[in-house]
Design a protein around this motif. Structure first.
Motif, PDB file in Angstrom:
ATOM      1  N   GLU A  92       0.828  -1.204   0.000  1.00 51.83           N
ATOM      2  CA  GLU A  92       0.000   0.000   0.000  1.00 51.83           C
ATOM      3  C   GLU A  92       0.865   1.257   0.000  1.00 51.83           C
ATOM      4  N   SER A  93       1.857   1.311   0.867  1.00 53.94           N
ATOM      5  CA  SER A  93       2.729   2.490   0.889  1.00 53.94           C
ATOM      6  C   SER A  93       3.640   2.531  -0.334  1.00 53.94           C
ATOM      7  N   ASP A  94       3.978   1.362  -0.909  1.00 51.42           N
ATOM      8  CA  ASP A  94       4.783   1.336  -2.135  1.00 51.42           C
ATOM      9  C   ASP A  94       4.009   1.931  -3.313  1.00 51.42           C
ATOM     10  N   ALA A  95       2.705   1.654  -3.390  1.00 54.35           N
ATOM     11  CA  ALA A  95       1.874   2.225  -4.458  1.00 54.35           C
ATOM     12  C   ALA A  95       1.813   3.744  -4.324  1.00 54.35           C
ATOM     13  N   ARG A 121      -3.149  -6.763  -2.424  1.00 52.39           N
ATOM     14  CA  ARG A 121      -2.869  -5.953  -3.609  1.00 52.39           C
ATOM     15  C   ARG A 121      -3.557  -4.606  -3.455  1.00 52.39           C
ATOM     16  N   HIS A 122      -2.806  -3.543  -3.664  1.00 50.97           N
ATOM     17  CA  HIS A 122      -3.321  -2.185  -3.522  1.00 50.97           C
ATOM     18  C   HIS A 122      -3.105  -1.428  -4.815  1.00 50.97           C
ATOM     19  N   SER A 140      -0.357  -0.482  -9.285  1.00 49.70           N
ATOM     20  CA  SER A 140      -0.832  -1.659  -8.574  1.00 49.70           C
ATOM     21  C   SER A 140       0.371  -2.315  -7.910  1.00 49.70           C
ATOM     22  N   ALA A 141       0.272  -2.529  -6.599  1.00 51.60           N
ATOM     23  CA  ALA A 141       1.381  -3.155  -5.866  1.00 51.60           C
ATOM     24  C   ALA A 141       0.839  -4.292  -5.018  1.00 51.60           C
ATOM     25  N   HIS A 143       2.609  -8.077  -2.871  1.00 55.26           N
ATOM     26  CA  HIS A 143       3.827  -8.509  -2.186  1.00 55.26           C
ATOM     27  C   HIS A 143       4.919  -9.009  -3.127  1.00 55.26           C
ATOM     28  N   GLY A 144       4.613  -9.179  -4.423  1.00 53.81           N
ATOM     29  CA  GLY A 144       5.609  -9.685  -5.363  1.00 53.81           C
ATOM     30  C   GLY A 144       5.905  -8.780  -6.532  1.00 53.81           C
ATOM     31  N   SER A 145       5.152  -7.674  -6.671  1.00 53.89           N
ATOM     32  CA  SER A 145       5.374  -6.816  -7.832  1.00 53.89           C
ATOM     33  C   SER A 145       4.795  -5.428  -7.629  1.00 53.89           C
ATOM     34  N   LEU A 146       5.262  -4.527  -8.480  1.00 54.71           N
ATOM     35  CA  LEU A 146       4.725  -3.180  -8.570  1.00 54.71           C
ATOM     36  C   LEU A 146       4.566  -2.894 -10.065  1.00 54.71           C
ATOM     37  N   THR A 147       3.338  -2.573 -10.494  1.00 53.76           N
ATOM     38  CA  THR A 147       3.048  -2.355 -11.905  1.00 53.76           C
ATOM     39  C   THR A 147       2.396  -0.995 -12.072  1.00 53.76           C
ATOM     40  N   THR A 148       2.903  -0.219 -13.022  1.00 56.31           N
ATOM     41  CA  THR A 148       2.372   1.103 -13.302  1.00 56.31           C
ATOM     42  C   THR A 148       1.882   1.149 -14.737  1.00 56.31           C
ATOM     43  N   GLY A 149       0.718   1.777 -14.929  1.00 58.88           N
ATOM     44  CA  GLY A 149       0.171   1.982 -16.263  1.00 58.88           C
ATOM     45  C   GLY A 149      -0.137   3.443 -16.473  1.00 58.88           C
TER      46      GLY A 149
END
Length: 175
Positions: A92-95, A121-122, A140-141, A143-149
């Motif tokens: 959540e804080s990573d997003a 997932r946040h 979208s973050a 525990h295994g990834s962070l994805t930005t669109g």
């Protein structure tokens, strides 16, 4: 009393650990086509994608892998997708931090949370501008990834749903 002790002692840690174990480790692969969107393979798109991967690597030094690609549709919509894989303890804080990092590049307004329906997932989206066009940036973050669109010509709700769909096709948990 014994059952309550066992449930608290064993059940709570398992409940907490379940999202981590189902989301990490993960890998990411950008397909050449996703529905009506095609991965752009021209020189300028590949150069822009490599620059994005480099920026993601700089921002996420502990990332296990990075990915980036630019997709377009026949009617001119463009989707830029980038991110990283690796263990994340606070998605959540990573997003939020990723949107803060991108706020200057895209002149982002206040972000809104998007419900993913997935525990751990946040997702957050914000409206901004890029190259004079209105865009929506969603992150979208888990525990295994962070994805930005970065989406052109889409609403915040549509962008959030599309990122969720794209993320499920690009980022897969390793078995």
């Amino acid at each position: 009393m014994l059952l309550l002790s066992v449930a608290c002692c064993c059940g709570l840690p398992l409940w907490w650990f379940q999202p981590i174990s189902s989301q990490y480790p993960a890998s990411a692969t950008l397909p050449d086509q996703i529905d009506s969107m095609r991965l752009r393979q021209d020189e300028s798109s590949r150069t822009a994608a490599e620059e994005l991967k480099s920026q993601v690597r700089e921002a996420n030094l502990l990332a296990e892998d990075t990915f980036a690609g630019i997709y377009s549709t026949s009617d001119g919509k463009r989707v830029t997708l980038f991110g990283s894989t690796g263990l994340r303890f606070s998605p959540e804080s990573d997003a939020k931090a990723e949107l803060d990092r991108l706020a200057g590049d895209y002149a982002l307004k206040e972000s809104v949370a998007v419900d993913t329906g997935v525990r751990g997932r946040h997702e957050r989206c914000a409206v901004g501008r890029a190259d004079g066009d209105s865009v929506v940036v969603c992150v979208s973050a888990d525990h295994g990834s962070l994805t930005t669109g970065v989406f052109t010509r889409l609403s915040v709700d549509d962008s959030g749903r599309l990122l969720n769909d794209l993320r499920q096709r690009v980022v897969v948990p390793k078995s």
